[in-house]
Scaffold this active site. Structure first.
Site, short mmCIF file in Angstrom:
data_model
loop_
_atom_site.label_atom_id
_atom_site.label_comp_id
_atom_site.label_asym_id
_atom_site.label_seq_id
_atom_site.Cartn_x
_atom_site.Cartn_y
_atom_site.Cartn_z
CB ALA D 26 -15.16 12.41 -41.80
NE ARG D 29 -16.80 14.19 -49.87
CZ ARG D 29 -15.87 14.52 -50.39
NH1 ARG D 29 -14.69 13.67 -50.47
NH2 ARG D 29 -16.10 15.85 -51.37
NE ARG D 76 -13.55 30.31 -25.41
CZ ARG D 76 -12.90 28.92 -25.82
NH1 ARG D 76 -13.42 27.89 -25.29
NH2 ARG D 76 -11.52 29.29 -26.42
CG ASP D 107 -12.45 20.60 -20.87
OD1 ASP D 107 -12.35 21.32 -22.30
OD2 ASP D 107 -11.34 20.76 -20.13
CG ASP D 132 -4.47 22.80 -24.20
OD1 ASP D 132 -3.87 23.32 -25.75
OD2 ASP D 132 -5.50 23.54 -24.54
CG ASP D 134 -7.45 19.45 -22.60
OD1 ASP D 134 -8.10 18.99 -23.79
OD2 ASP D 134 -7.64 20.24 -21.60
CB ALA D 191 13.76 21.21 -25.05
CD GLN D 260 2.06 27.56 -29.11
OE1 GLN D 260 1.83 26.43 -28.67
NE2 GLN D 260 1.61 28.31 -28.52
#
Lengths: 328, 328, 328, 328
Positions: D26, D29, D76, D107, D132, D134, D191, D260
């Protein structure tokens, strides 16, 4: 002369495998087709001892062909390992007018069934269902094809991360005695190396292969490890071992675990379950007993339970070679 | 004496099928393993004529084993059907120093390859890839297993609606000449009836079966219809025809269409592609030509292209019987 | 003063949507949590008229949160459109001691519920569930998120073929009045153009866009077409229309159809169903009636049924712009 | 006055998340749409330091919207944490004529971007991408929705086995600081209990809940545990702890791990990525800098990077309540 079969009981036992429900469905519908009564036993062999029975009709098994697990549930029965327990089971079956038993499961299940047959001369037929594919005399077991798809889909996801980060992933898949899942999913997922229970020098191979990759500048890698792999190290120790001589890798471990047992069965497993379920009922009505119905070159075959339990299956060397060539 | 093979070209042609990329990958890596050069041809036979070639190395085929379609692209070449076109293609190949050709595709592809072999005595080997499974001499074709899973997953979804609304669904699946997809996915999806190209009286069967369901009070149903079914009615006309005598049903039609061709290949198709890709290169280095590599009872076999093209495959009657019994 | 609520009935009506089972589950468990009785009505409004009721407990709704469709089934009831029918329904509810009704469905369902409330002053609360997302006053409806995922997965598969063959695919998705599915799935699947019911000049846009693609040498394309698109042509006529001026394309049509309604709900839809199910019961115990529980910025809100039914939803112009920019 | 933006660089950094490729697409483009140049930086911040740049055009990002991971790769970077490193990065960017930087990540990524902005007054805009969820100031982050679907699909599979064997499964999901994945997937997967990093007495809750289940005779259970859960025990120790007082359970542990992070993004994440990618470029051309583009009630908003990094997000108490009620 074989006694006439009018009523058949069916149970699932041992670890669950995708396709068990489809197999129960096929057994029930075959009984319906041949005008036989059919009862389901809840909780495996323990359900025999506790007489946890329910009459099953063609309607009872609607909309289950696509469900993972087993609605009849399974268990590992300690009681059934005692003569006492098996006697109780036999009494319950005869009291309920049951003439024959179909068991769906793996080697533990077949061992129990073989005992039962021998002690009481009670007609039993086994349907091989275990994701490990470690049963003799059948091209494959129920649930194996589905598990392979589950494993390659999981590794495809992990490869997204491996490629994005230049990482080495060690991925543990099921298979204590048989490397079938590891070998096939390793090829299917494009793994760089595969550690198998059937090979002694896997760890040396792997180190050689990593050395080669290092020289070629390759920095992301997937290594598939069968849980029964023979290095004597668990997968975290293996990661430690590799990192000692390969500081260049950021190594991660993933244990796929129980997701491998579940999920909606593949079309292949559903069709296989249907074939074997029909085959099991027809085996009984034809007077066969003490056998497993297996698949051999797309046909249903009868295999003595004793043969099915033989543990002399060998690694498919041809397939091992394909793995070596395609991971160049 | 067979000429030495030093450089192999590979192309994909005809309808695409899941696993084609995995097969190309295996061909390329086998070449690498045996120190042969490998070039990829873009756009099928048309790419031969236009000399749309690219050198492929082990690295070129990274991360494609799990991709649907074919990165070499396919086409239906009209030019290759002319002598002129094929001459051009042959010249291009020899100019590029290519010693042999591997074609991945179905019957149209093999017919083209056979012509090419005959005209120029040029070594060719075919890899069967078509979701229809309509090739002789192999237990199955590449893409077929994946297509079956795609179809049963689609029908599982439609059944959610069928069950929720008491509807009858007619679902059209691929298969003009061969009912393999319809028969297997019909069993796997728990269809109540299956209409196959190989059967003449399918429509009568279906009407009988619906009559029986009506009496038993069943109100939701799935009927799987192969596109090559022989009633002479298209699926919308079939729906109309049923509704005339079965006002009790709310009938819907679903044409699965092109989703059946795509998607990430199943583990089985990835492993099959790997076996056949390796097998195709080894066939050529062993001096074989004019053959297809197929799968027979888990082993790679060589089948004359002419045999592969024979159209006398028969419906698996045993499997038809399993369908009848389990749809009771 | 609002009457005390001790017993709640729940039904699903209209087209089924993924998440309906999860919503029923949440209603039942909320009743259990608040010590209210709960009954399920089978077959939608028709089930009210036929008093097809069953008491539901927390156990009755085990293992259904992940199932598509609705186990309470749905129908389009003609009887409920008559005063007679609704009277019967009301009598059955009061005879069964039911104090309030929760309806899960779309605009047809809410219209019925509104009538029912007005005629009998009977407490009703609606839960919006329809894959079309065409309900006012809620950020989204139940089933919509799942349908979007189903559609993009299907188009991903078709793109495999489109890319392999240089084809133009016209893909019809659901949405008679609302283009939400088409617009979002079109962006998500990377479609080159999107035809929406809310736009008048879509076909001209599309032709311009194809003209531009032609010039840029692009040969494969995906165009997503909402079924309610306003050109006056059906999708096959559209294909015909395009092919007249674009001989360069091999054009194919795919109608996704009913697979869009089914399938296991996405996590979002399961959580939304849980929120709205709890919210519906709490609305009733708080004395609310004649409202729909909707989602607004992640919070449950109460929306008058009349407002929910207003048909002045507008196309998200900002999102249309995103579609234009990313399909450059 | 803001300087004119003619050339934008884009990079992905930190843990990969599904939708990163769609976001890059995106951005590219949008640049194309607004006639800006765009370069991709390989390997995150480290790639800035090593000037590992490539010009990206609309064509470069074809067919990646549905791919997991990030084709620009991530890392990293330790060097970027030094002033020296950042200086080098800045020089490389200005040497290449780049006017602004878009960073896609979480973050850690935003912290790096904030430093960079402050030191060199270099225009930066962040796109929040982390499974996450977060990050402050946006309703959700890229990849989060896909991760939720991956988790519930995995738990659905495990539940097949749990139900078949009457087992208690402890399932560890990602989330060191934020319980969003655990809470939502726990509700979505049905759950029985959920352990969250934000709650101190989770373990006591869980023991109470198990005690209650024991009394009610319930024997299979799923407990979802966020990896950052605060009991001080790892998940294997937790299993041990439970088994001490609950001999009736056969307890198993499953750590979902890296699956995940991967997988094809959901439609929601693809659309979100498209919105944020367009929004990021438009923010820069509008003169904004030092901000993150986030989603607030379906609209793109600008959030100061400093605000985005604030760690005072709170658990959604309303959703916690829904979890409690629906797990009755």
């Amino acid at each position: 002369m074989a006694k006439t079969i009018n009523k058949i009981a069916v149970l699932t036992s041992g670890g669950d495998a995708p396709g068990m429900n489809a197999a129960i469905r096929a057994v029930v519908r075959s009984c319906s087709y041949y005008n036989l009564d059919c009862i389901g036993v809840y909780g495996g062999f323990q359900g025999l001892i506790e007489a946890d029975f329910e009459t099953l009709t063609a309607r009872s098994v609607r909309n289950i062909i696509n469900k993972g697990g087993t609605f009849l549930q399974s268990s590992r029965s300690i009681d059934f390992k005692t003569k006492e327990g098996r006697k109780k089971a036999h009494k319950n079956l005869t009291d309920a007018g049951v003439d024959a038993l179909i068991v769906v499961g793996g080697d533990g299940t077949f061992t129990g069934a073989l005992h039962f047959y021998k002690e009481f001369d009670f007609p039993v037929v086994g349907i091989p269902a275990t994701i490990d594919n470690d049963i003799n005399g059948t091209d494959c077991t129920l649930g194996y094809d589905t598990a392979l798809n589950t494993v390659v889909e999981a590794i495809d996801k992990i490869r997204d991360t491996a490629s994005s980060h230049n990482r080495l992933f060690l991925i543990e898949v099921m298979g204590r005695e048989a490397g079938d899942i590891a070998l096939n999913s390793g090829i299917g997922a494009g793994a760089e190396e595969i550690l198998l229970p059937e090979e002694k020098h896997g760890i040396q191979r792997m180190m050689d292969s990593l050395e080669k990759s290092k020289k070629s500048g390759k920095t992301s890698s997937i290594i598939v490890v069968a849980e029964g792999e023979k290095s004597g190290k668990n997968i975290f120790e293996l990661a430690e071992f590799i990192s000692e001589s390969h500081k260049e890798y950021d190594i991660r471990v993933s244990v796929l675990g129980h997701i491998q047992r579940g999920g909606s069965p593949s079309c292949f497993d559903r069709v296989l379950a249907s074939k074997l379920g029909v085959g099991a009922v027809e085996a009984l009505t034809d007077g066969a007993t003490n056998i497993m119905v297996g698949l051999c070159h797309q046909k249903v075959v009868h295999v003595p339970l004793k043969t099915a339990l033989k543990s002399d299956r060998e690694l498919d060397k041809e397939l091992r070679r394909v793995a070596d060539i395609t991971s160049v």
